[in-house]
Write a protein that holds these residues in place. Structure first.
Motif, PDB file in Angstrom:
ATOM      1  N   LEU A  49       0.835  -1.206   0.000  1.00 49.57           N
ATOM      2  CA  LEU A  49       0.000   0.000   0.000  1.00 49.57           C
ATOM      3  C   LEU A  49       0.867   1.253   0.000  1.00 49.57           C
ATOM      4  CD1 LEU A  49      -2.801  -1.093   2.479  1.00 49.57           C
ATOM      5  CD2 LEU A  49      -3.072  -0.644   0.027  1.00 49.57           C
ATOM      6  N   LYS A  50       1.925   1.244   0.793  1.00 52.61           N
ATOM      7  CA  LYS A  50       2.821   2.404   0.850  1.00 52.61           C
ATOM      8  C   LYS A  50       3.551   2.632  -0.471  1.00 52.61           C
ATOM      9  CE  LYS A  50       4.736   3.658   4.844  1.00 52.61           C
ATOM     10  NZ  LYS A  50       5.607   3.614   6.019  1.00 52.61           N
ATOM     11  N   GLU A  51       3.728   1.576  -1.247  1.00 48.95           N
ATOM     12  CA  GLU A  51       4.394   1.688  -2.538  1.00 48.95           C
ATOM     13  C   GLU A  51       3.420   1.947  -3.683  1.00 48.95           C
ATOM     14  OE1 GLU A  51       6.649  -1.914  -2.917  1.00 48.95           O
ATOM     15  OE2 GLU A  51       7.895  -1.453  -1.163  1.00 48.95           O
ATOM     16  N   SER A  52       2.128   1.920  -3.394  1.00 45.61           N
ATOM     17  CA  SER A  52       1.126   2.073  -4.451  1.00 45.61           C
ATOM     18  C   SER A  52       1.112   3.495  -5.010  1.00 45.61           C
ATOM     19  CB  SER A  52      -0.271   1.722  -3.921  1.00 45.61           C
ATOM     20  OG  SER A  52      -0.734   2.733  -3.031  1.00 45.61           O
ATOM     21  N   HIS A  53       0.679   3.579  -6.243  1.00 52.20           N
ATOM     22  CA  HIS A  53       0.544   4.880  -6.906  1.00 52.20           C
ATOM     23  C   HIS A  53      -0.434   5.774  -6.133  1.00 52.20           C
ATOM     24  CE1 HIS A  53       0.055   7.894 -10.007  1.00 52.20           C
ATOM     25  NE2 HIS A  53      -1.250   7.685  -9.966  1.00 52.20           N
ATOM     26  N   GLU A  54      -1.507   5.183  -5.654  1.00 53.40           N
ATOM     27  CA  GLU A  54      -2.520   5.950  -4.933  1.00 53.40           C
ATOM     28  C   GLU A  54      -1.944   6.589  -3.677  1.00 53.40           C
ATOM     29  OE1 GLU A  54      -4.643   2.871  -7.386  1.00 53.40           O
ATOM     30  OE2 GLU A  54      -2.860   2.878  -6.104  1.00 53.40           O
ATOM     31  N   TYR A  55      -1.184   5.825  -2.928  1.00 54.54           N
ATOM     32  CA  TYR A  55      -0.611   6.364  -1.695  1.00 54.54           C
ATOM     33  C   TYR A  55       0.449   7.422  -2.000  1.00 54.54           C
ATOM     34  CZ  TYR A  55       1.763   6.823   2.744  1.00 54.54           C
ATOM     35  OH  TYR A  55       2.325   7.343   3.876  1.00 54.54           O
ATOM     36  N   ARG A  56       1.318   7.130  -2.956  1.00 53.12           N
ATOM     37  CA  ARG A  56       2.371   8.091  -3.287  1.00 53.12           C
ATOM     38  C   ARG A  56       1.778   9.395  -3.824  1.00 53.12           C
ATOM     39  NH1 ARG A  56       5.512   5.675  -7.358  1.00 53.12           N
ATOM     40  NH2 ARG A  56       4.016   4.004  -7.440  1.00 53.12           N
ATOM     41  N   SER A  57       0.712   9.294  -4.608  1.00 52.62           N
ATOM     42  CA  SER A  57       0.043  10.496  -5.114  1.00 52.62           C
ATOM     43  C   SER A  57      -0.585  11.293  -3.974  1.00 52.62           C
ATOM     44  CB  SER A  57      -1.042  10.124  -6.128  1.00 52.62           C
ATOM     45  OG  SER A  57      -0.480   9.551  -7.263  1.00 52.62           O
ATOM     46  N   PHE A  58      -1.170  10.571  -3.016  1.00 53.05           N
ATOM     47  CA  PHE A  58      -1.772  11.227  -1.865  1.00 53.05           C
ATOM     48  C   PHE A  58      -0.720  11.984  -1.055  1.00 53.05           C
ATOM     49  CE2 PHE A  58      -2.711  11.030   2.699  1.00 53.05           C
ATOM     50  CZ  PHE A  58      -3.827  11.854   2.736  1.00 53.05           C
ATOM     51  N   VAL A  59       0.410  11.336  -0.796  1.00 56.55           N
ATOM     52  CA  VAL A  59       1.478  11.967  -0.018  1.00 56.55           C
ATOM     53  C   VAL A  59       1.993  13.208  -0.742  1.00 56.55           C
ATOM     54  CG1 VAL A  59       3.835  11.665   0.855  1.00 56.55           C
ATOM     55  CG2 VAL A  59       2.125   9.876   1.223  1.00 56.55           C
ATOM     56  N   ALA A  60       2.180  13.097  -2.050  1.00 56.89           N
ATOM     57  CA  ALA A  60       2.676  14.248  -2.826  1.00 56.89           C
ATOM     58  C   ALA A  60       1.671  15.398  -2.777  1.00 56.89           C
ATOM     59  CB  ALA A  60       2.936  13.837  -4.275  1.00 56.89           C
ATOM     60  N   ALA A  61       0.383  15.084  -2.915  1.00 57.96           N
ATOM     61  CA  ALA A  61      -0.648  16.125  -2.869  1.00 57.96           C
ATOM     62  C   ALA A  61      -0.737  16.741  -1.483  1.00 57.96           C
ATOM     63  CB  ALA A  61      -2.001  15.533  -3.282  1.00 57.96           C
ATOM     64  N   ARG A  62      -0.583  15.917  -0.456  1.00 61.22           N
ATOM     65  CA  ARG A  62      -0.627  16.415   0.920  1.00 61.22           C
ATOM     66  C   ARG A  62       0.535  17.368   1.183  1.00 61.22           C
ATOM     67  NH1 ARG A  62      -0.431  11.863   5.295  1.00 61.22           N
ATOM     68  NH2 ARG A  62       1.657  11.719   4.427  1.00 61.22           N
ATOM     69  N   GLU A  63       1.689  17.054   0.640  1.00 57.62           N
ATOM     70  CA  GLU A  63       2.861  17.921   0.812  1.00 57.62           C
ATOM     71  C   GLU A  63       2.646  19.301   0.184  1.00 57.62           C
ATOM     72  OE1 GLU A  63       5.781  17.633   2.602  1.00 57.62           O
ATOM     73  OE2 GLU A  63       4.664  15.950   3.455  1.00 57.62           O
ATOM     74  N   LYS A  64       1.912  19.341  -0.921  1.00 60.27           N
ATOM     75  CA  LYS A  64       1.671  20.616  -1.603  1.00 60.27           C
ATOM     76  C   LYS A  64       0.804  21.559  -0.774  1.00 60.27           C
ATOM     77  CE  LYS A  64       2.187  19.238  -6.403  1.00 60.27           C
ATOM     78  NZ  LYS A  64       1.492  19.136  -7.699  1.00 60.27           N
ATOM     79  N   ILE A  65      -0.080  21.005   0.029  1.00 56.43           N
ATOM     80  CA  ILE A  65      -0.957  21.881   0.829  1.00 56.43           C
ATOM     81  C   ILE A  65      -0.449  22.067   2.247  1.00 56.43           C
ATOM     82  CG2 ILE A  65      -3.041  21.391  -0.503  1.00 56.43           C
ATOM     83  CD1 ILE A  65      -3.848  19.620   1.971  1.00 56.43           C
ATOM     84  N   LYS A  66       0.514  21.237   2.637  1.00 57.75           N
ATOM     85  CA  LYS A  66       1.046  21.314   3.994  1.00 57.75           C
ATOM     86  C   LYS A  66       1.620  22.709   4.243  1.00 57.75           C
ATOM     87  CE  LYS A  66       3.656  18.371   7.071  1.00 57.75           C
ATOM     88  NZ  LYS A  66       4.525  17.205   7.129  1.00 57.75           N
ATOM     89  N   GLY A  67       1.213  23.308   5.339  1.00 59.14           N
ATOM     90  CA  GLY A  67       1.706  24.632   5.696  1.00 59.14           C
ATOM     91  C   GLY A  67       0.893  25.778   5.117  1.00 59.14           C
ATOM     92  N   LYS A  68      -0.019  25.463   4.201  1.00 61.09           N
ATOM     93  CA  LYS A  68      -0.916  26.494   3.668  1.00 61.09           C
ATOM     94  C   LYS A  68      -2.160  26.504   4.554  1.00 61.09           C
ATOM     95  CE  LYS A  68       0.389  26.024  -1.199  1.00 61.09           C
ATOM     96  NZ  LYS A  68      -0.133  25.678  -2.539  1.00 61.09           N
ATOM     97  N   ALA A  69      -2.148  27.381   5.537  1.00 66.72           N
ATOM     98  CA  ALA A  69      -3.194  27.377   6.560  1.00 66.72           C
ATOM     99  C   ALA A  69      -4.595  27.481   5.970  1.00 66.72           C
ATOM    100  CB  ALA A  69      -2.951  28.507   7.559  1.00 66.72           C
TER     101      ALA A  69
END
Length: 115
Positions: free
Chosen positions: A15-35
């Motif tokens: 699951l951690k190696e899946s495209h879905e999870y990696r895409s989620f993490v990347a998208a989460r990083e883009k909004i992280k810190g944007k209050a």
């Protein structure tokens, strides 16, 4: 004898190696810190949970409630990073639900269904 926990750990790694999870993490990083983005997503999730709770209690959603959530999603979708996050979150949720269904079907356990 099969060690179920070993298989569970293998599944977790997959699951951690899946495209879905990696895409989620990347998208989460883009909004992280944007209050403002984080707050809007939090409010959207809160509203979704409120409506889901209402459905689980056997109450039917009004057209106004459905349209309100759709309007909120439409507003959020104007921000590309938020839209990407919500879409990635949905794809990951679908993957996790599918895995849960496969497991529950294998052990003959019925999932609770919304009315």
């Amino acid at each position: 004898m099969v060690n179920v926990y070993d298989h569970a750990h293998s599944l977790a790694r997959a699951l951690k190696e899946s495209h879905e999870y990696r895409s989620f993490v990347a998208a989460r990083e883009k909004i992280k810190g944007k209050a403002s983005a984080e707050k809007m997503i939090e409010d959207f999730h809160k509203r979704q949970l409120e409506l889901q709770a209402q459905v689980l209690q056997g109450k039917e959603l009004t057209q106004e409630q459905k349209e309100g959530l759709e309007r909120l999603y439409s507003v959020l979708s104007q921000d590309v990073d938020i839209r990407d996050y919500l879409m990635a979150e949905q794809r990951l949720g679908t993957l996790l639900n599918d895995v849960y269904k496969i497991i529950s079907d294998a052990v003959d356990v019925e999932l609770p269904r919304a009315k």
